[in-house]
Design an enzyme around this catalytic site. Structure first.
Site, short mmCIF file in Angstrom:
data_model
loop_
_atom_site.label_atom_id
_atom_site.label_comp_id
_atom_site.label_asym_id
_atom_site.label_seq_id
_atom_site.Cartn_x
_atom_site.Cartn_y
_atom_site.Cartn_z
N ARG A 17 4.60 -2.84 -18.74
CA ARG A 17 3.52 -2.28 -18.86
C ARG A 17 2.98 -1.46 -20.26
NH1 ARG A 17 -0.08 -3.48 -14.60
NH2 ARG A 17 1.66 -3.79 -12.90
N CYS A 61 -6.08 -8.88 -3.42
CA CYS A 61 -7.75 -9.59 -3.71
C CYS A 61 -7.65 -10.19 -5.05
CB CYS A 61 -8.35 -8.69 -4.08
SG CYS A 61 -8.62 -7.50 -2.72
P1 NAD Z 1 -5.77 -4.14 6.11
O1 NAD Z 1 -5.36 -5.01 6.63
O2 NAD Z 1 -5.18 -2.94 4.50
O3 NAD Z 1 -6.62 -3.70 7.01
C1 NAD Z 1 -7.35 -4.67 8.34
C2 NAD Z 1 -7.24 -3.65 9.59
O4 NAD Z 1 -7.78 -4.59 10.02
C3 NAD Z 1 -5.48 -3.71 10.26
O5 NAD Z 1 -4.90 -2.76 10.22
C4 NAD Z 1 -5.96 -4.20 11.08
O6 NAD Z 1 -4.59 -3.88 12.41
C5 NAD Z 1 -6.92 -4.89 11.42
N1 NAD Z 1 -7.66 -5.32 12.18
C6 NAD Z 1 -7.96 -6.40 12.45
N2 NAD Z 1 -8.51 -7.27 13.20
C7 NAD Z 1 -8.85 -6.50 13.95
C8 NAD Z 1 -9.42 -6.52 15.11
N3 NAD Z 1 -10.03 -7.63 15.73
N4 NAD Z 1 -9.73 -5.24 15.94
C9 NAD Z 1 -9.47 -3.64 15.15
N5 NAD Z 1 -8.98 -3.96 14.25
C10 NAD Z 1 -8.20 -5.19 13.68
O7 NAD Z 1 -6.95 -5.21 4.50
P2 NAD Z 1 -7.44 -4.24 3.61
O8 NAD Z 1 -6.85 -4.05 2.63
O9 NAD Z 1 -8.20 -2.56 4.30
O10 NAD Z 1 -8.56 -5.53 3.31
C11 NAD Z 1 -9.30 -5.73 4.25
C12 NAD Z 1 -10.75 -6.00 3.62
O11 NAD Z 1 -11.02 -5.95 2.88
C13 NAD Z 1 -10.34 -7.77 3.20
O12 NAD Z 1 -11.07 -8.84 3.24
C14 NAD Z 1 -10.30 -7.42 1.71
O13 NAD Z 1 -9.74 -8.67 1.01
C15 NAD Z 1 -11.23 -6.85 1.38
N6 NAD Z 1 -11.36 -5.88 0.45
C16 NAD Z 1 -10.27 -5.30 -0.70
C17 NAD Z 1 -9.44 -4.10 -1.31
C18 NAD Z 1 -8.45 -3.46 -1.28
O14 NAD Z 1 -8.74 -2.95 -2.69
N7 NAD Z 1 -6.83 -3.59 -0.16
C19 NAD Z 1 -10.69 -4.16 -1.98
C20 NAD Z 1 -11.85 -4.50 -1.53
C21 NAD Z 1 -11.92 -5.63 -0.31
C1 UDX Z 2 -9.76 -5.04 -7.43
C2 UDX Z 2 -10.15 -5.31 -7.65
O1 UDX Z 2 -10.60 -4.35 -8.96
C3 UDX Z 2 -11.46 -3.90 -7.11
O2 UDX Z 2 -13.27 -3.49 -7.68
C4 UDX Z 2 -11.96 -5.50 -5.94
O3 UDX Z 2 -12.54 -4.25 -5.05
C5 UDX Z 2 -10.31 -4.81 -5.48
O4 UDX Z 2 -9.42 -5.73 -6.62
P1 UDX Z 2 -6.81 -3.29 -7.20
O5 UDX Z 2 -6.51 -4.90 -6.76
O6 UDX Z 2 -7.11 -2.34 -5.92
O7 UDX Z 2 -8.79 -3.99 -7.42
O8 UDX Z 2 -6.88 -2.80 -8.16
P2 UDX Z 2 -7.20 -3.59 -9.67
O9 UDX Z 2 -7.33 -2.32 -10.91
O10 UDX Z 2 -8.38 -4.35 -9.90
O11 UDX Z 2 -6.12 -4.17 -10.67
C6 UDX Z 2 -5.40 -5.52 -10.14
C7 UDX Z 2 -3.64 -5.51 -10.23
O12 UDX Z 2 -4.36 -5.96 -12.12
C8 UDX Z 2 -3.20 -4.97 -10.78
O13 UDX Z 2 -2.05 -5.54 -10.53
C9 UDX Z 2 -3.26 -4.27 -11.98
O14 UDX Z 2 -1.31 -3.53 -12.63
C10 UDX Z 2 -3.70 -5.62 -13.14
N1 UDX Z 2 -4.40 -4.87 -13.91
C11 UDX Z 2 -5.19 -4.03 -14.26
C12 UDX Z 2 -3.41 -5.33 -15.38
O15 UDX Z 2 -3.02 -6.37 -15.24
N2 UDX Z 2 -4.34 -5.04 -16.51
C13 UDX Z 2 -5.56 -4.63 -16.22
O16 UDX Z 2 -6.42 -3.80 -17.77
C14 UDX Z 2 -6.35 -3.78 -15.38
#
Ligand code: NAD
Ligand code: UDX
Length: 468
Positions: free
Chosen positions: A445, A278
């Site tokens: 870390r 992200c």
């Molecule tokens: P991901 O890649 O793990 O999952 C997305 C899934 O959607 C995949 O499995 C893919 O096959 C499926 N997909 C794509 N197009 C499709 C379609 N047309 N029909 C059905 N399935 C379909 O991604 P994610 O990490 O879950 O992230 C999803 C969204 O959420 C992104 O926009 C990301 O920025 C956002 N987000 C992610 C996090 C996180 O921590 N990973 C946190 C907050 C927001």
């Molecule tokens: C982040 C946001 O925290 C979350 O709110 C959003 O929905 C998705 O993006 P995530 O990427 O899953 O979540 O993990 P996060 O705990 O934020 O860590 C992101 C990166 O920053 C990691 O590599 C972590 O190790 C690093 N980090 C985090 C630091 O280096 N220092 C810190 O103090 C905190």
């Protein structure tokens, strides 16, 4: 407002899976179906032994309670669309690799395809919720597509409901979120749709934590939240460089600064650099947005957060080389941790990948151990990081190990890249016995007790502290 009975989630990934599994758990009266095009992913969600496609503490327990009761996983997207009253679009929105905005803008193709499929298949009204992180005003495009394709008696209301969970703590974040944010058009219909979704969350989230705002504010708030969180890490990492040069200790500095209630103590941990799917993506997205709005100073400001992160990774690899008498060619380095943070098997943008690539280009041998990341994932990430290096060369230089102890055997240096708790609890005396001497530890870390390791005999280098 419409009472929601059937929810569909398009996208069974890190966000869609945990989020909708928790909705199913907390709302037993709602049927929740999660669909994905990826058959292997759906099979894993449905697997008899609960070998789920993502590792997240507490997730298996939630899925065990609901799967087959009111939580279903399927690849039948059309059926899901037809039956649902509310649809989350939770598909991936990676950074574009080519075309206009390549390297910065979000690739909205998956969002658009999912939206078009909803428009084509729906035969009744739907609330469509943008769950994916998207640039400001994407909801507008979704609305245009849906309206241009809608059938009689079939209306679509669009909401923005960005997800704030962090990986590794997704389940507890979902159980008690700091806030749930819902953006809608400020029309009577928009507000009614917003109330319907708020009603779903109200099953477990206190009302004062459910924030309702305009669509565009909601979309921008997600990018803003990630940008400000990442900015804290880049700030502390920038200070860690000053600490290393002056003799200050970044832990002490962060503690002292974070004690100010206006700053707060969380998210101030210096590291080898932030990773994850992200932060970088969303900041680049904000940079692109700022540039498209002719705000170059704003774009440059946010871009620097990502540049500082790149610098931090480079600086750390260089410190390893410098400390190992300016060469690591032919030396064996153990890298502990490959995931981008602890308690996840996710490796997207993990700093470990960059460090290992740097070590490989110095022609070192690298032993890797991570408790959750699969071998296949490690090989594919390393291949992607060094596209010009043949796979056989990578395999000659890198060994994937089954334990930390095995990875450290005969190594000259140990690099801690991920803050897995088990690395704190390693029997460091035993590790020391099996390493080449002098034995070096590089703590990226702030995880291990440097004084205790020094007492064993290690030469310890810690991020944000001067070299001893
Ligand atoms: P991901 O890649 O793990 O999952 C997305 C899934 O959607 C995949 O499995 C893919 O096959 C499926 N997909 C794509 N197009 C499709 C379609 N047309 N029909 C059905 N399935 C379909 O991604 P994610 O990490 O879950 O992230 C999803 C969204 O959420 C992104 O926009 C990301 O920025 C956002 N987000 C992610 C996090 C996180 O921590 N990973 C946190 C907050 C927001
Ligand atoms: C982040 C946001 O925290 C979350 O709110 C959003 O929905 C998705 O993006 P995530 O990427 O899953 O979540 O993990 P996060 O705990 O934020 O860590 C992101 C990166 O920053 C990691 O590599 C972590 O190790 C690093 N980090 C985090 C630091 O280096 N220092 C810190 O103090 C905190």
């Amino acid at each position: 407002p419409l009472k929601v009975n059937k929810i569909l989630c398009i996208g069974a990934g890190y966000v869609g899976g945990p989020t909708c599994a928790v909705i199913a758990l907390k709302c037993p009266h709602i049927t929740v179906t999660i669909v994905d095009l990826n058959q292997a992913r759906i099979d894993a969600w449905n697997s008899a032994d609960f070998a789920l496609p993502i590792y997240e503490p507490g997730l298996e327990d939630v899925v065990r309670q609901c799967r087959g009761r009111n939580l279903f996983f399927s690849t039948d997207v059309d059926k899901g669309i037809r039956e649902a009253d509310l649809i989350f679009v939770s598909v991936n929105t990676p950074t574009k690799k080519s075309g206009v905005g390549a390297g910065f803008a979000a690739d909205l193709n998956y969002v658009e395809l999912a939206t078009r499929q909803i428009a084509a298949v729906a035969t009744s009204s739907k609330i469509v919720v943008e769950k994916s992180t998207v640039p400001c005003r994407t909801a507008e495009s979704m609305r245009t597509i849906l309206e241009a394709n809608s059938k009689p008696n079939c209306r679509f209301d669009i909401l923005s409901n960005p997800e704030f969970l962090a990986e590794g703590t997704a389940i507890s974040d979902l159980f008690s979120p700091d806030r749930v944010l819902i953006g809608s058009l400020q029309t009577p219909e928009g507000k009614a749709a917003c109330a319907s979704l708020a009603g779903v969350y109200a099953n477990w989230v206190p009302e004062n934590r459910i924030l309702t705002v305009g669509l565009w504010s909601s979309e921008l708030s997600k990018l803003a939240a990630n940008a400000m969180l990442a900015q804290r890490i880049s700030s502390v990492n920038a200070l860690s460089a000053i600490c290393e040069a002056t003799g200050a200790n970044i832990d002490e500095v962060a503690h002292a600064v974070g004690y100010d209630s206006r700053v707060g103590p969380k998210f101030l941990k210096a590291s080898v650099g932030f990773g994850g799917s992200c932060f970088q993506k969303d900041i680049l997205n904000l940079v692109y947005l700022s540039e498209s709005l002719h705000l170059p100073e704003v774009a440059a400001y946010w871009r620097q957060v990502v540049e500082m992160n790149e610098y931090q990774k480079r600086r750390f690899s260089k410190r390893v080389v410098d400390t190992l008498f300016n060469t690591i060619t032919g030396k064996r380095i153990a890298v502990l941790g490959f995931a981008f943070k602890a308690d996840t098997g996710d490796t997207r943008e993990s700093a470990a990948i960059t460090l290992i690539r740097d070590f490989q280009s110095e022609r070192a041998f690298v032993n890797i151990y991570d408790p959750q990341v699969s071998e296949t994932q490690i090989w594919s990430d390393l291949a992607e990081a060094s596209p010009t290096v043949p796979a056989e060369t990578i395999k000659k230089q890198v060994k994937i190990c089954g334990s930390a102890l095995e990875a450290c055997r005969d190594a000259e240096a140990v690099v801690i890249a991920t803050e897995w708790k088990e690395f704190k609890e390693i029997d460091w005396k035993e590790v020391y016995q099996h390493m080449k001497k002098p034995a070096f530890v590089f703590d990226g870390r702030l995880l291990v007790d440097a004084a205790a390791l020094t007492a064993i005999g290690f030469k310890v280098t810690t991020i944000g502290r001067p070299s001893l």
